[in-house]
Design an enzyme around this catalytic site. Structure first.
Site, PDB file in Angstrom:
ATOM      1  N   CYS A  53    -116.453  -3.616 -44.384  1.00  0.00           N
ATOM      2  CA  CYS A  53    -115.751  -4.456 -43.421  1.00  0.00           C
ATOM      3  C   CYS A  53    -115.038  -3.603 -42.370  1.00  0.00           C
ATOM      4  CB  CYS A  53    -114.743  -5.352 -44.134  1.00  0.00           C
ATOM      5  SG  CYS A  53    -113.867  -6.485 -43.032  1.00  0.00           S
ATOM      6  N   CYS A  57    -107.228  -4.272 -43.303  1.00  0.00           N
ATOM      7  CA  CYS A  57    -106.278  -4.910 -44.225  1.00  0.00           C
ATOM      8  C   CYS A  57    -105.860  -3.882 -45.290  1.00  0.00           C
ATOM      9  CB  CYS A  57    -106.903  -6.127 -44.880  1.00  0.00           C
ATOM     10  SG  CYS A  57    -107.584  -7.325 -43.703  1.00  0.00           S
ATOM     11  N   CYS A  60    -107.102  -4.076 -49.021  1.00  0.00           N
ATOM     12  CA  CYS A  60    -108.474  -4.445 -49.343  1.00  0.00           C
ATOM     13  C   CYS A  60    -109.404  -3.258 -49.594  1.00  0.00           C
ATOM     14  CB  CYS A  60    -109.047  -5.314 -48.222  1.00  0.00           C
ATOM     15  SG  CYS A  60    -110.687  -5.939 -48.628  1.00  0.00           S
ATOM     16  N   CYS A  97    -116.630 -20.535 -54.567  1.00  0.00           N
ATOM     17  CA  CYS A  97    -116.195 -19.956 -53.304  1.00  0.00           C
ATOM     18  C   CYS A  97    -117.003 -18.690 -53.041  1.00  0.00           C
ATOM     19  CB  CYS A  97    -114.702 -19.628 -53.348  1.00  0.00           C
ATOM     20  SG  CYS A  97    -114.049 -19.108 -51.737  1.00  0.00           S
ATOM     21  N   CYS A 129    -116.837 -23.644 -51.204  1.00  0.00           N
ATOM     22  CA  CYS A 129    -115.835 -23.027 -50.338  1.00  0.00           C
ATOM     23  C   CYS A 129    -116.396 -21.718 -49.803  1.00  0.00           C
ATOM     24  CB  CYS A 129    -114.541 -22.776 -51.124  1.00  0.00           C
ATOM     25  SG  CYS A 129    -113.239 -21.930 -50.178  1.00  0.00           S
ATOM     26  N   CYS A 189    -107.981 -24.066 -47.319  1.00  0.00           N
ATOM     27  CA  CYS A 189    -107.436 -23.244 -48.403  1.00  0.00           C
ATOM     28  C   CYS A 189    -106.768 -22.041 -47.740  1.00  0.00           C
ATOM     29  CB  CYS A 189    -108.560 -22.802 -49.331  1.00  0.00           C
ATOM     30  SG  CYS A 189    -108.040 -21.673 -50.648  1.00  0.00           S
ATOM     31  N   ARG A 261    -102.769 -22.544 -56.210  1.00  0.00           N
ATOM     32  CA  ARG A 261    -103.699 -21.767 -57.039  1.00  0.00           C
ATOM     33  C   ARG A 261    -103.092 -20.448 -57.498  1.00  0.00           C
ATOM     34  NH1 ARG A 261    -108.713 -21.762 -54.218  1.00  0.00           N
ATOM     35  NH2 ARG A 261    -109.136 -23.638 -55.404  1.00  0.00           N
TER      36      ARG A 261
END
Length: 330
Positions: A53, A57, A60, A97, A129, A189, A261
């Site tokens: 990616c 972040c 991550c 998801c 999702c 979400c 959640r």
């Protein structure tokens, strides 16, 4: 308790800072008034495209710029996703998801594959999702037309703290994607992560953004940071369980009809820790041995916990199908 959308920071802070047992009692009361408190929605989260990616972040392991143990993997095939979805459904999951390590959705063959995946899993009578990064209104509508039920796009932290965690996109970018999701009449979400080095004020500010949306997110994940070697936040201490319970309880009180959640970090929690979270208003979890790339309890362990605590699993589409599809009654 009447749902409201004009919370002040002070109001939410006062809730968050209540004496612990008083806070849990109030949240449990709100939960019982608005939901079947013993019913928990189970989602399974899979990485359909892992690693590489371009974002930065700080938490991550899939960011290309960090040196972690995560290996870049090509897009999964539709048949592979169907096989995983069937195992998840057999294990008790009502929602699948699918996550891709992208900065944003691009209109290309990979997105066409995602559309095929959504159609396939939707055909299995599971809620679908996706979490694919930023997307525009047209892309959100394509997902909706394919049968997508929910789109995940977390705020992560407060707007004030956001630049410390991520520099490759803005807070407004996040909010714009959520707005596009709403325009397509998908369910939202969106939640955040605690343990990033944020303050209590940051946590409260993030919850306030969610609670003051014109329509509360249908699902709010509360994640505890899982520090990963090679990322800038690798040395962050683990979040105390009491902080997780406070976040869940506060979210439950200010967003009484939302599914809260209990997400990342559950692998390090005892059954007793998780029981406190359920008592405080958590009514949704991710199950399966992995959350994208981080460890997670297995289905059989969760089912044993559910039996011990007297919890039941929520069926798919309990609130009806989106986009005017025929409503399914349970």
């Amino acid at each position: 308790m009447q749902t409201k959308h004009n919370w002040t920071k002070e109001e939410i802070l006062n809730i968050y800072n209540k004496p612990f047992l008083d806070l849990v009692f109030e949240a449990a009361t709100v939960h019982r008034e608005n939901k079947d408190y013993s019913e928990v929605q189970i989602s399974s989260l899979i990485s359909i495209k892992t690693g590489g990616c371009p974002e930065d972040c700080s938490y991550c392991p899939q960011a290309a710029r960090y040196h972690t143990d995560v290996e870049v993997q090509a897009m999964m095939k539709v048949d592979e996703v169907i096989e995983i979805a069937q195992k998840a459904k057999d294990g008790g999951a009502s929602r699948l998801c699918m996550g891709a390590a992208w900065r944003e959705v691009r209109d290309n063959r990979d997105f066409d594959k995602v559309i095929d995946m959504v159609k396939a899993v939707n055909g299995m009578d599971m809620e679908v999702c996706c979490t694919l990064g930023m997307l525009n209104a047209h892309q959100a509508q394509r997902l909706a037309d394919a049968g997508l039920y929910a789109y995940n796009h977390n705020l992560d932290t407060s707007e004030e703290d956001y630049k410390r965690i991520i520099s490759t996109r803005t807070y407004d970018d996040r909010l714009k994607t959520i707005e596009n999701v709403r325009k397509a009449k998908l369910t939202v979400c969106s939640g955040g992560i605690i343990g990033l080095g944020e303050t209590v004020n940051d946590r409260v500010a993030m919850l306030r953004v969610l609670a003051n949306m014109p329509q509360h997110p249908e699902s709010v994940p509360v994640n505890a940071l899982v520090p990963v070697k090679g990322t800038p936040l690798a040395e962050q201490p683990r979040v105390p369980i009491w902080d997780m319970v406070r976040m869940i309880a506060t979210a439950r009180i200010i967003m009484p009809k939302t599914a809260v959640r209990l997400s990342a970090g559950r692998n390090e929690m005892s059954v007793l820790d998780q029981a406190f979270c359920f008592m405080a208003g958590a009514n949704s979890i991710f199950a399966g041995d992995k959350l994208l790339t981080t460890p997670n309890p297995e289905f059989k362990d969760d089912m044993a916990m559910f039996e011990l605590l007297g919890l039941t699993t929520r069926k798919a589409f309990k609130n009806g199908r989106p986009q005017g599809k025929e409503e399914v009654t349970q």
